[in-house]
Design an enzyme around this catalytic site. Structure first.
Site, PDB file in Angstrom:
ATOM      1  N   ASP A  52       6.770  -2.156  24.000  1.00  0.00           N
ATOM      2  CA  ASP A  52       8.105  -1.727  23.533  1.00  0.00           C
ATOM      3  C   ASP A  52       8.074  -0.129  23.621  1.00  0.00           C
ATOM      4  O   ASP A  52       9.002   0.660  24.014  1.00  0.00           O
ATOM      5  CB  ASP A  52       8.492  -1.870  21.799  1.00  0.00           C
ATOM      6  CG  ASP A  52       8.532  -3.064  21.320  1.00  0.00           C
ATOM      7  OD1 ASP A  52       8.590  -3.997  22.041  1.00  0.00           O
ATOM      8  OD2 ASP A  52       8.150  -2.946  20.259  1.00  0.00           O
ATOM      9  N   HIS A  61       5.648  -2.812  19.300  1.00  0.00           N
ATOM     10  CA  HIS A  61       4.660  -3.774  20.231  1.00  0.00           C
ATOM     11  C   HIS A  61       4.283  -2.657  21.262  1.00  0.00           C
ATOM     12  O   HIS A  61       4.799  -1.861  21.795  1.00  0.00           O
ATOM     13  CB  HIS A  61       5.258  -5.025  21.195  1.00  0.00           C
ATOM     14  CG  HIS A  61       6.016  -6.039  20.125  1.00  0.00           C
ATOM     15  ND1 HIS A  61       7.132  -5.738  19.770  1.00  0.00           N
ATOM     16  CD2 HIS A  61       5.849  -7.074  20.006  1.00  0.00           C
ATOM     17  CE1 HIS A  61       7.601  -6.752  18.562  1.00  0.00           C
ATOM     18  NE2 HIS A  61       6.327  -7.772  19.139  1.00  0.00           N
TER      19      HIS A  61
END
Ligand code: XLS
Ligand code: NI
Ligand code: NI
Length: 436
Positions: free
Chosen positions: A104, A101
């Site tokens: 992240d 993501h």
């Protein structure tokens, strides 16, 4: 170069009798099964959010994961350091794909523009590490569920400014996925659902979600991204009702809004079981529609009713998965992504390796077992024979849409009581067990 996992060697195949916990017992990347290598069949991916960012907290206590490489700050320097750790992890496990993501890999800053800049800086390091280590991005995605602005939805938020923020985040995430040569891009509707209809205009929210996805498709084409778009179904958690609740609901939504040609599905084991389905059911629904795109390989806990995201060590379920995958001729450009985390008790860096080795060995065995079941042929023959009455003239007429109720009435009036052979479930389950 610094080594972040000094106690862990490169994992290699040592065979089923080894006692070395840092070795494969079954996964031999070059071994051929049905004419392709295990490596080509399995396309393993590691999930950045679990490997690098999951502190292993639960609703009753903070994280326990030991991450000696992480200074705990929200800085871009720390984010870049994590990328190097992650690629050492990929190199040592021999996992060649990964998924992430946006939030992240890079920190969320005070403004969207700054967050975009931070993401660009980290993507630069990701690109360099991919090149150096020969690794590939399976898919990218945007995190539209953690930040409090998304508490009431992202693409289904009641607020246009929130919808716009989500749209901007997705635009950027597709762009960096494209830059990194990603094979796909995932939409998991984390907050796209509701907890009560007293405050929710369901029809309007679904219309907005469709408009959002149409704009994403247009942007993908605009920038020339040729990776595949995936929707990942999940029935609940975090919302009580999630719009993308299972494979059938997603396919219906895509069809209703004219999006079917542009999307495939990313099916996750634990989401299937939360939906009250087996993984094999969800995979089969998707594959029947020609829409099985990729797999998040994990498992749930039969005793806990939420998304425990455990590593896929259930051989029986893995065999189910590989039977569907072999049946459709392979997953490419998708893969088997370990969307899985260690238990809170398994907090050492070494546990990360044991967890992934276990998942890889399970799927290597499952691949061989599924291929052996197919070669044996008894199950397929049984299923074929079970439908044999359809292979004659009238059955073919019905299947081609050329029969009438009167044709069928003629058969029904003339025939003796139908003679139903056994469904043979136990006979078939015994065959499966012989191969495990
Ligand atoms: C959460 C989902 C998530 C997606 C990516 O349950 O599985 O991890 O795979 O957003
Ligand atoms: Ni997932
Ligand atoms: Ni999940």
């Amino acid at each position: 170069m610094n080594e972040f996992f000094p106690g862990v060697p490169r994992i290699s195949y040592e065979g089923p009798s080894t006692k070395n916990s840092f070795a494969f017992r079954h996964y031999q990347p070059g071994e051929k099964v049905e004419g392709k290598t295990m490596h080509e069949h399995l396309r393993f991916a590691a999930a950045y959010w679990h490997v690098m960012r999951n502190p292993l907290s639960d609703p009753f206590g903070p994280g326990t994961a030991l991450m000696p490489w992480d200074d705990g700050s929200n800085s871009v320097a720390n984010a870049k350091q994590r990328v190097r750790v992650f690629f050492e992890f990929l190199e040592k496990t021999g996992i060649d794909f990964y998924c992430f993501h946006d939030r992240d890999v890079a920190p969320e800053m005070d403004s969207l523009a700054e967050s975009n800049r931070a993401l660009d800086e980290v993507v630069h390091v990701l690109a360099a590490e991919q090149e150096r280590a020969g690794k590939k991005l399976l898919w990218g995605t945007a995190c539209l569920f953690s930040h409090p602005r998304y508490a009431q939805g992202a693409a289904t938020s009641p607020s246009l400014p929130v919808f716009a923020h989500a749209a901007a985040q997705v635009k950027k995430a597709i762009e960096v996925t494209h830059r990194l040569g990603g094979g796909g891009y995932v939409f998991w509707g984390g907050r796209e659902g509701y907890s009560t209809l007293w405050n929710t205009d369901m029809k309007r929210e679904l219309d907005h979600l469709a408009a959002f996805l149409h704009m994403a498709v247009a942007w993908k084409k605009e920038i020339g991204f040729t990776g595949r778009f995936f929707i990942e179904p999940k029935p609940r958690e975090p919302s009580t009702h999630q719009y993308d609740s299972d494979a059938a609901a997603c396919l219906n939504f895509l069809r209703e809004y004219g999006l079917l040609d542009e999307f495939a599905l990313n099916i996750e084991t634990n989401h299937a079981t939360l939906a009250g389905h087996t993984m094999r059911h969800e995979l089969t629904v998707a594959a029947n529609a020609g829409k099985l795109g990729s797999i998040d390989a994990n498992r749930g806990d039969e005793l806990i009713g939420w998304d425990t995201d455990q590593f896929p060590t259930n051989l029986y379920v893995a065999v189910d998965v590989m039977l569907v995958v072999l049946g459709m001729g392979g997953l490419q450009p998708g893969g088997l992504n370990f969307d899985a985390k260690r238990r809170r008790e398994s907090h050492t860096p070494e546990d990360l390796f044991h967890a992934h080795i276990g998942g890889m060995d399970t799927f290597a065995r499952a691949l061989k077992i599924a291929a052996a079941l197919r070669a044996d042929g008894r199950i397929a023959d049984f299923v074929k024979a079970r439908y044999a009455t359809w292979d004659a003239e009238l059955g073919q007429k019905v299947e081609r849409g050329r029969a009438t109720l009167a044709d069928l009435e003629k058969l029904a009036l003339s025939q003796p009581a139908p003679n139903l052979p056994s469904g043979g479930q136990e006979y078939l389950e015994n065959i499966v067990n012989d191969f495990l």
